[in-house]
Every structure is written in structure tokens, then in C-alpha cells.
Design a protein around this motif. Structure first.
Motif, PDB file in Angstrom:
ATOM      1  N   GLY A 137       0.829  -1.193   0.000  1.00 44.61           N
ATOM      2  CA  GLY A 137       0.000   0.000   0.000  1.00 44.61           C
ATOM      3  C   GLY A 137       0.866   1.246   0.000  1.00 44.61           C
TER       4      GLY A 137
ATOM      5  N   LEU B 120       3.629   0.587   2.838  1.00 47.32           N
ATOM      6  CA  LEU B 120       3.002  -0.178   3.909  1.00 47.32           C
ATOM      7  C   LEU B 120       2.787  -1.629   3.511  1.00 47.32           C
TER       8      LEU B 120
ATOM      9  N   ASN C  90       4.796  -6.975   7.559  1.00 51.70           N
ATOM     10  CA  ASN C  90       3.953  -5.950   8.187  1.00 51.70           C
ATOM     11  C   ASN C  90       4.716  -4.629   8.332  1.00 51.70           C
TER      12      ASN C  90
ATOM     13  N   ALA D  99       6.326  -0.893   7.817  1.00 49.12           N
ATOM     14  CA  ALA D  99       5.898   0.449   7.436  1.00 49.12           C
ATOM     15  C   ALA D  99       7.151   1.317   7.303  1.00 49.12           C
TER      16      ALA D  99
ATOM     17  N   ALA E 297       3.053  -2.640  11.320  1.00 48.23           N
ATOM     18  CA  ALA E 297       1.598  -2.750  11.390  1.00 48.23           C
ATOM     19  C   ALA E 297       1.205  -3.959  12.248  1.00 48.23           C
TER      20      ALA E 297
ATOM     21  N   GLN F 211      -4.719  -2.170  -1.033  1.00 48.71           N
ATOM     22  CA  GLN F 211      -4.426  -0.748  -1.156  1.00 48.71           C
ATOM     23  C   GLN F 211      -4.742  -0.042   0.162  1.00 48.71           C
ATOM     24  N   ALA F 212      -4.172   1.139   0.313  1.00 48.06           N
ATOM     25  CA  ALA F 212      -4.362   1.949   1.512  1.00 48.06           C
ATOM     26  C   ALA F 212      -4.961   3.298   1.124  1.00 48.06           C
TER      27      ALA F 212
ATOM     28  N   TYR G 177      -5.589   3.990   6.373  1.00 41.63           N
ATOM     29  CA  TYR G 177      -6.343   2.758   6.560  1.00 41.63           C
ATOM     30  C   TYR G 177      -5.820   1.693   5.592  1.00 41.63           C
ATOM     31  N   LEU G 178      -5.459   0.524   6.124  1.00 41.35           N
ATOM     32  CA  LEU G 178      -5.034  -0.615   5.329  1.00 41.35           C
ATOM     33  C   LEU G 178      -6.215  -1.577   5.254  1.00 41.35           C
TER      34      LEU G 178
ATOM     35  N   TRP H  26      -0.330   2.521  15.750  1.00 40.84           N
ATOM     36  CA  TRP H  26      -1.268   1.681  15.025  1.00 40.84           C
ATOM     37  C   TRP H  26      -2.453   1.301  15.895  1.00 40.84           C
TER      38      TRP H  26
END
Length: 332
Positions: free
Chosen positions: A144, A155, A168, A170, A186, A194-195, A203-204, A235
């Protein structure tokens, strides 16, 4: 103050508060419209569809193929430059009048490799450009991407194509300082998603943990929605799960709400047509009309009070690649 006056004040305050709470977005038509355009885009999936300066760009995807450019002013498609190599499985964003691609894959299924650099497409020059290198130990595809102010956020994603290695992670890249920064991980790994950002939160939504080794390429979808607070760099996870878990979905900001469109799961056909939207104020999900054709591996443009989408695949995997362009008029 009499109790009637007090009750009146309380009622007025309640009505004022209710008016301040953003209501769900509604469709002003019964369904999506298939737009009969002049020309068609190149067929593609695991690609993107994005708006920049009033024109829509379908770019990337399996195979090396030219950019497809849609002009809503004259309802026509034209052709742009080919990328220097095959580039797919990415979420594009816009920065400084260029389309930005990060967290992408290249190569063929299932052993795709992560693209080593951020890439740019400059519509003004009709030119692909190589950007800064992504740190070797943080490269992945199917990630993302959100750009907020001068910072790109990369992300989650997957390191080894469709085999394994979902992460996970970021990371952020500052275009002004040209520096990468590792951020807090995350709550969970995911890829093929997508984010979207709203109210300084990312938002993931959607995605899966792809595993060709265990033959669970499509089935391990993720219902939880993880949220990264750009103010606190912390998070959290929504209590309200994505109603229809799926991967290969498009996720975007729809007037402050988080919309999830299309996608694929373990069912062979058709691709998902659901459009589900999360309202951060009411903390509830609601639906917009389904697509005419379910699709995954593409993007969504929100332009002039309408949603637009094109391309993508109409079933699980890579076929059929769709040529249709759909539009949904919406209102607050």
C-alpha cells in the motif's frame, strides 16, 4: 430556566451535533454506467488507474505496454509511453505533478521480484523516470502507498512475488530530505491490497497473505482494517471488519470515508463487484451499488462527483482482462 426551555436547548444542541456528523454517501443513480468511449484502453491487470490534472491514467500491469490516457472532456482514450520494464502489483499516488510508483513487482508469476526504485511517470513529458532507491532490506511488492504532504508511506507487501515473504513493515520516504525512515510495524502482514488516508489516518483495507508454497494463493484474505495515525505514529485496528474480505481491491478516500471496491478471493469467477464504504464518524460500513463487472487489479478515480474505473481482471487470476470503463455518479 424552565424544564421546557432546558429541553428545547438540549434538542437544539442534539440537532446541531447531528448536523455536524457526516452522513453516508449515496448514489444518485441506480447503478454503474458502462461508458461508450472513443477508443479503448490497453487491456491490463495488476495495474493502476489514477487521475492527474483532469486526465485519467491506466498504467503498468502484466507485460510491457503503453500508458492509456482517458480525457473525460472528450470521452477519448489516447496512448502514452511504455515503461522501461514490466511493472505491476502496485498502488500509485501523485506528487509534484507526477505519478509515483513504489512497492511494485516485476517479472513473471510466481517468482516476481520487488522493483528496486521508486518510479515516476511524468504526463507532461510522457516520460518514465527512475527515482530514489528503496533500501535493499525493505523492498517488496503488492504494498500500500499513500503520499501525504511531502512524505510517501510504504506499507506491508510481499517480498517474494506470490511465493511467500509477506511483511507488516511500514516505511516513509521524505521527498524534501531524500531520506527513508523505518516506522512501527503494522499489527499484521498483508499483500495485494491498497491503503487510503482520511483525517490524518491511513487505513489498510483488504489484502491477503499469499502463499504459493502451500497452494493458498487466493484464500488467506484479511478482514481486519489496520489504521496508522500520522500524528502519533501509532497503530490501531478497527473493531468493524471489512464486510467482504478480498484482495486485489482498490481502496480510496471518498469524501472522508474509506471505500473498498472490487477484488478477488478463492472463488474462480467472477471477480468481486462489491463497493463497501467505512464511515469513520459513525464507525459503520455501508454499501454503494455493485460494479456491472467485478474486477480486481486496478484502481478508482473520484472526479467531478463521480467514481470511474476501468481495466483489471474479471475473474480470479489474470483473465479475462477487461476493456470496459464504468462510472457511478454520487452525492453527499
Amino acid at each position: 430556566m424552565s424544564k421546557f426551555t432546558l429541553l428545547g436547548c438540549m434538542l437544539a444542541a442534539f440537532l446541531l451535533l447531528s448536523a455536524c456528523v457526516k452522513q453516508n454517501i449515496q448514489s444518485s443513480q441506480a447503478s454503474w454506467q458502462n461508458i461508450q468511449t472513443i477508443g479503448t484502453p490497453h487491456p491490463r491487470h495488476e495495474a493502476t488507474f489514477i487521475e492527474l490534472n483532469g486526465k485519467f491514467y491506466a498504467l503498468g500491469g502484466r507485460r510491457i505496454q503503453p500508458v492509456s490516457i482517458y480525457d473525460p472532456a472528450n470521452n477519448s482514450w489516447t496512448e502514452g509511453a511504455k515503461p522501461p520494464f514490466q511493472i505491476h502489483h502496485f498502488q500509485a499516488a501523485v506528487y509534484n505533478n507526477k505519478i509515483v510508483i513504489a512497492g511494485a513487482m516485476t517479472g513473471g508469476y510466481p517468482n516476481e521480484t520487488a522493483v528496486a526504485n521508486i518510479m515516476f511517470y511524468d504526463p507532461k513529458l510522457d516520460e518514465w523516470q527512475q527515482g530514489p532507491e528503496i533500501p535493499a532490506d525493505r523492498r517488496r511488492g503488492g504494498a500500500g502507498v499513500v503520499i501525504k504532504n511531502h512524505t510517501l508511506y510504504l506499507l506491508a507487501g510481499i517480498q517474494n512475488g506470490h511465493v511467500n515473504g509477506w511483511v507488516n513493515w511500514a516505511d516513509s520516504y521524505n521527498f524534501k530530505t531524500n531520506k527513508w525512515q523505518k516506522l512501527a510495524d503494522a499489527p499484521r502482514a498483508r499483500d495485494h491490497f491498497q491503503a487510503a488516508e482520511a483525517d490524518n489516518k491511513i487505513y489498510l483495507a483488504g489484502g491477503r497473505t499469499t502463499s504459493q508454497i502451500t497452494k493458498q494463493v487466493f484464500s488467506l484474505t484479511i478482514a481486519e482494517v489496520d489504521v496508522f495515525d500520522l500524528t502519533t505514529h501509532s497503530w490501531s485496528t478497527l473493531k468493524q471488519k471489512l464486510p467482504t474480505p478480498r484482495a486485489g481491491n482498490a481502496t480510496f478516500n471518498l469524501n472522508g470515508h474509506i471505500a473498498v471496491l472490487g477484488g478477488e478471493t478463492d472463488r474462480p469467477t467472477p471477480a468481486h463487484a462489491e463497493v463497501e464504504v467505512y464511515n469513520p464518524q459513525t464507525k459503520t460500513w455501508y454499501k454503494l451499488p455493485n460494479l456491472n463487472q467485478g474486477r480486481h487489479g486496478t484502481g478508482v478515480v473520484y472526479y467531478n462527483d463521480a467514481l470511474w474505473t476501468c481495466c483489471g481482471s474479471g475473474a480470479r487470476g489474470g483473465k479475462p482482462e477487461l476493456l470496459t470503463t464504468e462510472k457511478l455518479v454520487i452525492e453527499d
